[in-house]
Design a protein around this motif. Structure first.
Motif, PDB file in Angstrom:
ATOM      1  N   PHE A  53     -39.003-101.096  74.699  1.00  0.00           N
ATOM      2  CA  PHE A  53     -39.196-101.548  73.316  1.00  0.00           C
ATOM      3  C   PHE A  53     -37.899-101.976  72.640  1.00  0.00           C
ATOM      4  CE2 PHE A  53     -43.039 -98.574  73.372  1.00  0.00           C
ATOM      5  CZ  PHE A  53     -43.928 -99.596  73.629  1.00  0.00           C
ATOM      6  N   GLU A  54     -36.766-101.810  73.357  1.00  0.00           N
ATOM      7  CA  GLU A  54     -35.446-102.180  72.833  1.00  0.00           C
ATOM      8  C   GLU A  54     -35.118-101.461  71.528  1.00  0.00           C
ATOM      9  OE1 GLU A  54     -35.878-106.454  72.699  1.00  0.00           O
ATOM     10  OE2 GLU A  54     -35.118-106.644  74.752  1.00  0.00           O
ATOM     11  N   VAL A  55     -35.354-100.154  71.541  1.00  0.00           N
ATOM     12  CA  VAL A  55     -35.000 -99.296  70.407  1.00  0.00           C
ATOM     13  C   VAL A  55     -34.286 -98.062  70.967  1.00  0.00           C
ATOM     14  CG1 VAL A  55     -36.918-100.045  68.940  1.00  0.00           C
ATOM     15  CG2 VAL A  55     -37.221 -98.062  70.432  1.00  0.00           C
ATOM     16  N   SER A  56     -33.610 -97.336  70.111  1.00  0.00           N
ATOM     17  CA  SER A  56     -32.945 -96.120  70.567  1.00  0.00           C
ATOM     18  C   SER A  56     -33.967 -94.994  70.734  1.00  0.00           C
ATOM     19  CB  SER A  56     -31.878 -95.695  69.551  1.00  0.00           C
ATOM     20  OG  SER A  56     -32.492 -95.274  68.348  1.00  0.00           O
ATOM     21  N   THR A  57     -33.589 -94.003  71.524  1.00  0.00           N
ATOM     22  CA  THR A  57     -34.468 -92.833  71.654  1.00  0.00           C
ATOM     23  C   THR A  57     -34.584 -92.115  70.316  1.00  0.00           C
ATOM     24  OG1 THR A  57     -32.606 -91.548  72.502  1.00  0.00           O
ATOM     25  CG2 THR A  57     -34.119 -92.469  74.126  1.00  0.00           C
ATOM     26  N   ASP A  58     -33.507 -92.148  69.519  1.00  0.00           N
ATOM     27  CA  ASP A  58     -33.566 -91.567  68.167  1.00  0.00           C
ATOM     28  C   ASP A  58     -34.671 -92.227  67.358  1.00  0.00           C
ATOM     29  OD1 ASP A  58     -31.538 -89.780  68.506  1.00  0.00           O
ATOM     30  OD2 ASP A  58     -30.097 -90.799  67.224  1.00  0.00           O
ATOM     31  N   TYR A  59     -34.752 -93.544  67.483  1.00  0.00           N
ATOM     32  CA  TYR A  59     -35.773 -94.270  66.730  1.00  0.00           C
ATOM     33  C   TYR A  59     -37.164 -93.883  67.207  1.00  0.00           C
ATOM     34  CZ  TYR A  59     -38.125 -97.997  64.250  1.00  0.00           C
ATOM     35  OH  TYR A  59     -38.953 -98.694  63.410  1.00  0.00           O
TER      36      TYR A  59
END
Length: 134
Positions: A53-59
């Protein structure tokens, strides 16, 4: 929180549960369980989701990107510093009150004692001079 974030991101990226399951090499039921909050993926799957999804794991986990998290941390730190500075001002006021209520009267007592000693010393010197000259 993760379950809601996953569902939102999946829909934003235009994936069905089935398509996501295929990309991840898992069953559609696993995706459904993640989104319903019954279970969460292991760390490897979490990283794979973030890359897909091209997001951070935090997100994915918290709904907050790393940069946003840093900005919030700085903002919170600044608030704490301002609060401590404000409390410091209150302490300065109490120190000023301390000076007025305690040190000023002490200074007057010291001045009075010195003045009284000066009176006695002056009498002693005068008597000493009188005795020498007579």
């Amino acid at each position: 929180m993760f379950n809601e974030n996953l569902k939102t991101i999946r829909k934003e990226k235009g994936f069905s549960q089935e398509q996501l399951a295929e990309k991840m090499g898992i069953s559609r039921q696993a995706v459904s369980k993640w989104e319903s909050g019954i279970c969460v993926p292991d760390i490897e799957k979490m990283v794979a989701l973030s890359e897909l999804f091209e997001v951070s794991t935090d997100y994915l986990i918290k709904g907050v990107d790393v940069e946003t998290s840093k900005e919030e941390t700085v903002h919170i730190a600044n608030d704490i510093i301002e609060e401590k500075e404000f409390k410091g001002d209150k302490n300065n006021v109490s120190k000023k009150q301390y000076l007025k209520l305690f040190l000023i009267p002490v200074c007057f007592v010291i001045i009075f004692v010195i003045w009284q000693m000066g009176q006695g010393i002056g009498d002693d010197i005068g008597e000493f001079i009188y005795n020498i000259t007579n």
